[in-house]
Design a protein around this motif. Structure first.
Motif, mmCIF file in Angstrom:
data_model
loop_
_atom_site.group_PDB
_atom_site.id
_atom_site.type_symbol
_atom_site.label_atom_id
_atom_site.label_comp_id
_atom_site.label_asym_id
_atom_site.label_seq_id
_atom_site.Cartn_x
_atom_site.Cartn_y
_atom_site.Cartn_z
ATOM 1 N N UNK A 174 0.839 -1.198 0.000
ATOM 2 C CA UNK A 174 0.000 0.000 0.000
ATOM 3 C C UNK A 174 0.875 1.249 0.000
ATOM 4 N N UNK A 175 0.588 2.160 -0.921
ATOM 5 C CA UNK A 175 1.386 3.383 -1.036
ATOM 6 C C UNK A 175 0.963 4.396 0.019
ATOM 7 N N UNK A 176 1.746 5.467 0.138
ATOM 8 C CA UNK A 176 1.403 6.545 1.068
ATOM 9 C C UNK A 176 0.040 7.152 0.729
ATOM 10 N N UNK A 177 -0.246 7.311 -0.582
ATOM 11 C CA UNK A 177 -1.516 7.887 -1.002
ATOM 12 C C UNK A 177 -2.676 6.966 -0.660
ATOM 13 N N UNK A 178 -2.500 5.670 -0.866
ATOM 14 C CA UNK A 178 -3.568 4.722 -0.546
ATOM 15 C C UNK A 178 -3.833 4.685 0.965
ATOM 16 N N UNK A 179 -2.777 4.745 1.762
ATOM 17 C CA UNK A 179 -2.958 4.794 3.216
ATOM 18 C C UNK A 179 -3.730 6.053 3.619
ATOM 19 N N UNK A 180 -3.484 7.142 2.905
ATOM 20 C CA UNK A 180 -4.196 8.380 3.193
ATOM 21 C C UNK A 180 -5.693 8.260 2.937
ATOM 22 N N UNK A 181 -6.068 7.588 1.846
ATOM 23 C CA UNK A 181 -7.491 7.411 1.540
ATOM 24 C C UNK A 181 -8.213 6.762 2.706
ATOM 25 N N UNK A 182 -7.665 5.644 3.161
ATOM 26 C CA UNK A 182 -8.372 4.858 4.168
ATOM 27 C C UNK A 182 -8.229 5.444 5.572
ATOM 28 N N UNK A 183 -7.170 6.221 5.790
ATOM 29 C CA UNK A 183 -7.048 6.914 7.062
ATOM 30 C C UNK A 183 -8.153 7.952 7.236
ATOM 31 N N UNK A 184 -8.412 8.721 6.177
ATOM 32 C CA UNK A 184 -9.472 9.731 6.231
ATOM 33 C C UNK A 184 -10.859 9.094 6.134
ATOM 34 N N UNK A 185 -10.972 8.032 5.324
ATOM 35 C CA UNK A 185 -12.276 7.399 5.128
ATOM 36 C C UNK A 185 -12.818 6.814 6.427
ATOM 37 N N UNK A 186 -11.913 6.404 7.319
ATOM 38 C CA UNK A 186 -12.348 5.818 8.592
ATOM 39 C C UNK A 186 -13.127 6.819 9.436
ATOM 40 N N UNK A 187 -12.927 8.132 9.185
ATOM 41 C CA UNK A 187 -13.624 9.150 9.981
ATOM 42 C C UNK A 187 -15.084 9.302 9.582
ATOM 43 N N UNK A 188 -15.452 8.871 8.367
ATOM 44 C CA UNK A 188 -16.796 9.136 7.853
ATOM 45 C C UNK A 188 -17.880 8.440 8.679
ATOM 46 N N UNK A 189 -17.831 7.099 8.835
ATOM 47 C CA UNK A 189 -18.879 6.475 9.658
ATOM 48 C C UNK A 189 -18.847 6.932 11.113
ATOM 49 N N UNK A 190 -17.654 7.214 11.625
ATOM 50 C CA UNK A 190 -17.541 7.710 12.997
ATOM 51 C C UNK A 190 -18.233 9.059 13.143
ATOM 52 N N UNK A 191 -17.938 9.965 12.220
ATOM 53 C CA UNK A 191 -18.570 11.283 12.264
ATOM 54 C C UNK A 191 -20.069 11.198 12.081
ATOM 55 N N UNK A 192 -20.525 10.312 11.186
ATOM 56 C CA UNK A 192 -21.963 10.151 10.947
ATOM 57 C C UNK A 192 -22.671 9.671 12.209
ATOM 58 N N UNK A 193 -22.084 8.664 12.866
ATOM 59 C CA UNK A 193 -22.695 8.150 14.087
ATOM 60 C C UNK A 193 -22.750 9.200 15.188
ATOM 61 N N UNK A 194 -21.658 9.947 15.357
ATOM 62 C CA UNK A 194 -21.623 10.982 16.395
ATOM 63 C C UNK A 194 -22.588 12.107 16.061
ATOM 64 N N UNK A 195 -22.697 12.448 14.778
ATOM 65 C CA UNK A 195 -23.591 13.523 14.360
ATOM 66 C C UNK A 195 -25.043 13.154 14.660
ATOM 67 N N UNK A 218 -4.784 21.341 4.584
ATOM 68 C CA UNK A 218 -3.649 21.186 5.499
ATOM 69 C C UNK A 218 -3.590 19.765 6.071
ATOM 70 N N UNK A 219 -4.768 19.183 6.346
ATOM 71 C CA UNK A 219 -4.793 17.827 6.883
ATOM 72 C C UNK A 219 -4.240 16.812 5.901
ATOM 73 N N UNK A 220 -4.619 16.925 4.632
ATOM 74 C CA UNK A 220 -4.117 16.021 3.600
ATOM 75 C C UNK A 220 -2.607 16.167 3.454
ATOM 76 N N UNK A 221 -2.152 17.403 3.382
ATOM 77 C CA UNK A 221 -0.709 17.628 3.255
ATOM 78 C C UNK A 221 0.044 17.065 4.455
ATOM 79 N N UNK A 222 -0.466 17.338 5.671
ATOM 80 C CA UNK A 222 0.223 16.892 6.876
ATOM 81 C C UNK A 222 0.259 15.372 6.969
ATOM 82 N N UNK A 223 -0.845 14.718 6.627
ATOM 83 C CA UNK A 223 -0.908 13.252 6.668
ATOM 84 C C UNK A 223 0.094 12.648 5.692
ATOM 85 N N UNK A 224 0.135 13.231 4.493
ATOM 86 C CA UNK A 224 1.075 12.745 3.480
ATOM 87 C C UNK A 224 2.514 12.985 3.912
ATOM 88 N N UNK A 225 2.803 14.184 4.418
ATOM 89 C CA UNK A 225 4.171 14.520 4.831
ATOM 90 C C UNK A 225 4.633 13.644 5.992
#
Length: 291
Positions: A174-195, A218-225
């Motif tokens: 898994x590349x750095x970019x692919x890890x970024x997709x799933x790192x951010x995607x994990x927040x979606x169901x969590x945010x939906x449930x909390x909302x 900034x979050x995308x850049x920081x996660x990638x960096x």
């Protein structure tokens, strides 16, 4: 040496990006946007940006390794860290939440010893215990200044430490970019449930949309960096620069929110940072002696 210097540069840039991201998310939350909705929008936006960058690089969006046990464990800790730390920066001073988060590398070292069987001598264990005492100084349990909401940052710290440990075991395919997709995607169901638990959504105004967009950038850049830094340089050479995040957070907290950290917060922060730096330097010395 060049890789270490570049890795350190990427780490400092990542910490600045995370600090600005935290500041913007706190501003949006303070303006009345529910934390769950903030997580949902932030996670979805970041995942979409990383997905676009992944396709542009000619890499697939999906890989079977994503549903492996190590990646699922990483996603679980990512959710825990993001959820509780976002609640912490929304409900407590930015400087306090950031100071507590600085103990993450200490917990990672302890976890590597307990889970992966890495050898940690008494000096590093002593530094880890000292750093955790520094967190207690910041929290001041049982004293007049104790704020139970600061425990949210502790829960976020545990989540991020678990994520970092799981990242070490993440599949190399898994590349750095692919890890970024799933790192951010994990927040979606969590945010939906909390909302939904918080009572629904609020339509952001133009200012809030703009702040969320900048925070995502900034979050995308920081996660990638951060991912590049950890994969580029030696861990012991790059990780100490994580502590620059505290400096950035303190400055932003004072300038943007008018925060004035008290003596105990500053003292506890100093203990945590000193313990962390000693642990990392000691780890590097032990590694060089083995080599």
């Amino acid at each position: 040496m060049n890789d270490n210097l570049r890795g350190a540069g990427f780490m400092v840039a990542a910490m600045l990006g995370f600090a600005i991201e935290d500041m913007l998310l706190k501003r949006v939350s303070a303006a009345g946007l529910p934390v769950g909705q903030v997580l949902l929008i932030f996670g979805a936006g970041g995942a979409l940006v990383f997905a676009a960058l992944t396709r542009r690089a000619g890499q697939p969006l999906w890989h079977p390794a994503v549903i492996g046990p190590r990646m699922l464990l990483k996603a679980g800790f990512e959710v825990m860290g993001r959820l509780f730390y976002t609640l912490a920066i929304a409900l407590t001073p930015l400087s306090t939440a950031s100071a507590i988060l600085q103990a993450t590398p200490l917990v990672v070292v302890a976890g590597a010893a307990l889970i992966f069987g890495e050898k940690v001598g008494w000096r590093r264990w002593s530094a880890i215990l000292a750093g955790l005492c520094g967190v207690l100084v910041i929290l001041r349990p049982g004293l007049e200044g104790f704020n139970a909401l600061s425990l949210l940052a502790v829960a976020g710290l545990i989540g991020f430490a678990g994520r970092d440990l799981a990242t070490r075991a993440a599949p190399k395919v898994l590349s750095n970019l692919q890890l970024g997709i799933y790192g951010f995607l994990a927040m979606v169901p969590t945010g939906l449930g909390l909302m939904l638990w918080q009572g629904g959504a609020v339509w952001p105004d133009a200012v809030a949309w703009g702040q969320l967009a900048v925070a995502i950038g900034f979050g995308v850049f920081a996660y990638w960096a951060l991912t590049v830094a950890m994969r580029l340089g030696e861990v012991s050479a790059v990780t100490p620069f994580r502590y620059t995040r505290l400096v950035f957070a303190l400055v932003l907290g004072m300038v943007v929110f008018g925060e004035r950290p008290d003596l105990q917060t500053i003292l506890g922060s100093g203990i945590v940072v000193a313990a962390g730096l000693y642990t990392l330097l000691r780890s590097r010395k032990v590694a060089s002696q083995k080599g």
